[in-house]
Write a protein that holds these residues in place. Sequence first.
Motif, PDB file in Angstrom:
ATOM      1  N   VAL A  24     -69.510 -33.523 -74.464  1.00  0.00           N
ATOM      2  CA  VAL A  24     -70.485 -33.978 -73.469  1.00  0.00           C
ATOM      3  C   VAL A  24     -69.759 -34.796 -72.413  1.00  0.00           C
ATOM      4  N   ALA A  25     -69.476 -34.196 -71.264  1.00  0.00           N
ATOM      5  CA  ALA A  25     -68.826 -34.909 -70.160  1.00  0.00           C
ATOM      6  C   ALA A  25     -67.559 -35.631 -70.628  1.00  0.00           C
ATOM      7  N   TYR A  26     -66.706 -34.904 -71.338  1.00  0.00           N
ATOM      8  CA  TYR A  26     -65.483 -35.492 -71.889  1.00  0.00           C
ATOM      9  C   TYR A  26     -64.471 -35.795 -70.796  1.00  0.00           C
ATOM     10  N   GLY A  27     -64.227 -34.843 -69.900  1.00  0.00           N
ATOM     11  CA  GLY A  27     -63.318 -35.114 -68.793  1.00  0.00           C
ATOM     12  C   GLY A  27     -61.942 -34.519 -68.935  1.00  0.00           C
ATOM     13  N   LEU A  28     -61.672 -33.809 -70.026  1.00  0.00           N
ATOM     14  CA  LEU A  28     -60.400 -33.107 -70.190  1.00  0.00           C
ATOM     15  C   LEU A  28     -60.674 -31.634 -70.470  1.00  0.00           C
ATOM     16  N   ILE A  29     -59.821 -30.757 -69.970  1.00  0.00           N
ATOM     17  CA  ILE A  29     -59.924 -29.336 -70.272  1.00  0.00           C
ATOM     18  C   ILE A  29     -59.463 -29.097 -71.709  1.00  0.00           C
ATOM     19  N   LEU A  30     -60.224 -28.299 -72.451  1.00  0.00           N
ATOM     20  CA  LEU A  30     -59.875 -28.020 -73.839  1.00  0.00           C
ATOM     21  C   LEU A  30     -59.083 -26.715 -73.907  1.00  0.00           C
ATOM     22  N   PRO A  31     -57.840 -26.747 -74.373  1.00  0.00           N
ATOM     23  CA  PRO A  31     -57.053 -25.524 -74.540  1.00  0.00           C
ATOM     24  C   PRO A  31     -57.702 -24.605 -75.581  1.00  0.00           C
ATOM     25  N   GLN A  32     -57.327 -23.339 -75.554  1.00  0.00           N
ATOM     26  CA  GLN A  32     -57.924 -22.371 -76.474  1.00  0.00           C
ATOM     27  C   GLN A  32     -57.722 -22.766 -77.927  1.00  0.00           C
ATOM     28  N   ALA A  33     -56.572 -23.345 -78.239  1.00  0.00           N
ATOM     29  CA  ALA A  33     -56.310 -23.754 -79.624  1.00  0.00           C
ATOM     30  C   ALA A  33     -57.316 -24.797 -80.099  1.00  0.00           C
ATOM     31  N   VAL A  34     -57.743 -25.659 -79.202  1.00  0.00           N
ATOM     32  CA  VAL A  34     -58.755 -26.671 -79.548  1.00  0.00           C
ATOM     33  C   VAL A  34     -60.132 -26.023 -79.669  1.00  0.00           C
ATOM     34  N   LEU A  35     -60.451 -25.125 -78.743  1.00  0.00           N
ATOM     35  CA  LEU A  35     -61.740 -24.434 -78.794  1.00  0.00           C
ATOM     36  C   LEU A  35     -61.904 -23.654 -80.095  1.00  0.00           C
ATOM     37  N   ASP A  36     -60.811 -23.129 -80.611  1.00  0.00           N
ATOM     38  CA  ASP A  36     -60.862 -22.278 -81.798  1.00  0.00           C
ATOM     39  C   ASP A  36     -60.768 -23.045 -83.104  1.00  0.00           C
ATOM     40  N   ALA A  37     -60.394 -24.320 -83.058  1.00  0.00           N
ATOM     41  CA  ALA A  37     -60.107 -25.044 -84.299  1.00  0.00           C
ATOM     42  C   ALA A  37     -61.331 -25.281 -85.189  1.00  0.00           C
ATOM     43  N   PRO A  38     -62.459 -25.761 -84.689  1.00  0.00           N
ATOM     44  CA  PRO A  38     -63.610 -25.973 -85.573  1.00  0.00           C
ATOM     45  C   PRO A  38     -64.184 -24.637 -86.071  1.00  0.00           C
ATOM     46  N   ARG A  39     -64.724 -24.635 -87.262  1.00  0.00           N
ATOM     47  CA  ARG A  39     -65.246 -23.405 -87.870  1.00  0.00           C
ATOM     48  C   ARG A  39     -66.286 -22.721 -86.997  1.00  0.00           C
ATOM     49  N   LEU A  40     -67.147 -23.510 -86.339  1.00  0.00           N
ATOM     50  CA  LEU A  40     -68.211 -22.968 -85.497  1.00  0.00           C
ATOM     51  C   LEU A  40     -67.912 -23.147 -84.000  1.00  0.00           C
ATOM     52  N   GLY A  41     -66.672 -23.477 -83.679  1.00  0.00           N
ATOM     53  CA  GLY A  41     -66.285 -23.609 -82.288  1.00  0.00           C
ATOM     54  C   GLY A  41     -66.716 -24.920 -81.664  1.00  0.00           C
ATOM     55  N   CYS A  42     -66.804 -24.930 -80.332  1.00  0.00           N
ATOM     56  CA  CYS A  42     -67.146 -26.132 -79.575  1.00  0.00           C
ATOM     57  C   CYS A  42     -68.408 -25.874 -78.751  1.00  0.00           C
ATOM     58  N   LEU A  43     -69.358 -26.779 -78.837  1.00  0.00           N
ATOM     59  CA  LEU A  43     -70.588 -26.695 -78.057  1.00  0.00           C
ATOM     60  C   LEU A  43     -70.566 -27.759 -76.980  1.00  0.00           C
ATOM     61  N   ASN A  44     -71.115 -27.420 -75.826  1.00  0.00           N
ATOM     62  CA  ASN A  44     -71.167 -28.343 -74.699  1.00  0.00           C
ATOM     63  C   ASN A  44     -72.612 -28.593 -74.288  1.00  0.00           C
ATOM     64  N   ILE A  45     -72.938 -29.852 -74.015  1.00  0.00           N
ATOM     65  CA  ILE A  45     -74.229 -30.198 -73.415  1.00  0.00           C
ATOM     66  C   ILE A  45     -74.003 -30.323 -71.920  1.00  0.00           C
ATOM     67  N   HIS A  46     -74.637 -29.442 -71.154  1.00  0.00           N
ATOM     68  CA  HIS A  46     -74.444 -29.422 -69.700  1.00  0.00           C
ATOM     69  C   HIS A  46     -75.758 -29.742 -69.005  1.00  0.00           C
ATOM     70  N   ALA A  47     -75.686 -30.599 -67.976  1.00  0.00           N
ATOM     71  CA  ALA A  47     -76.906 -31.108 -67.328  1.00  0.00           C
ATOM     72  C   ALA A  47     -77.393 -30.199 -66.203  1.00  0.00           C
ATOM     73  N   SER A  48     -77.644 -28.938 -66.533  1.00  0.00           N
ATOM     74  CA  SER A  48     -78.272 -28.020 -65.583  1.00  0.00           C
ATOM     75  C   SER A  48     -78.794 -26.815 -66.344  1.00  0.00           C
TER      76      SER A  48
END
Length: 297
Positions: A84-108
């Motif tokens: 949620v508004a973290y401020g850093l780009i997540l590399p693919q290795a980070v996106l893939d690490a959690p079992r269910l991936g990464c979810l983002n809360i976006h304000a639109s």
Amino acid sequence: MRIIFMGTPDFSVPALQALAEKHEIVAVYSQPPRAAGRGQKPRPSAVHAAAEKLGLPVRTPTGLRSVEAQAEFAALNADLAVVVAYGLILPQAVLDAPRLGCLNIHASLLPRWRGAAPIHRAILSGDRETGVAIMQMDAGLDTGGVLAQCSTPIGAEETTADLHDRLAAMGAELIVKVVADLPMQAVPQVSEGVTYAQKIDKAEARIDWSRSAVEIDRQIRGLSPFPGAWCEVAGERVKLLRSRLVDGNGAPGELLSGFRVACGQGAVEILEAQRAGKRPMMAEDLLRGWELPQRLG
């Protein structure tokens, strides 16, 4: 569920608090402390401070591209990361690490207003509604499939600050519901209606009274509280923080009555403003003992 939470500003805090009530937050990632205040002492982010109050471990890396940072992230063995508004780009290795991936809360309501400043841009553009979207993150800029969305009308006198707080609460409520229903099938975003919410530039804040009242009203509300639309009042730079459309005609910048100002077309009434070095004040309080000139610059 084992969750890594990644966020930085105030907008992210309600989601962190809501998830912490129901799930195990194994780590909180946030931007490093920044120098702030008169003493320019390092100050932790809003998420960092909230996480410490909750007794959660906080990590503040300057980046996630190194092999070491990615290994530390993967070693948390998380089921999910919520961003949620973290401020850093997540590399693919980070996106893939959690079992269910990464979810983002976006304000639109995606795909409208992908990018950095969706709340500001929605008001500046005169959108009648906006909302929050829960998105399955991929390598693109807010291009991932959508798991859930919730919409809300934008009030005629609503500022970015008002909408920010409302959307933050909506996002917190929605992410809890989505996580409870995982795994879910994300719906790909449509290709029509894609817009990008460019970062707000301070150069956008100077008011040009020759523009229409509708445009100036949106500018005041959309840039409140930061960076704050401003004009000159007898040589003093004054931020205008709340306004509404009113009837009236005159030369652009002409003061009609009270704090009603003529524009290129129509007029606006200033409801809240902030003089240089002072705190924000409602117009009726500000005008006591302050005589305005006949025309604003």
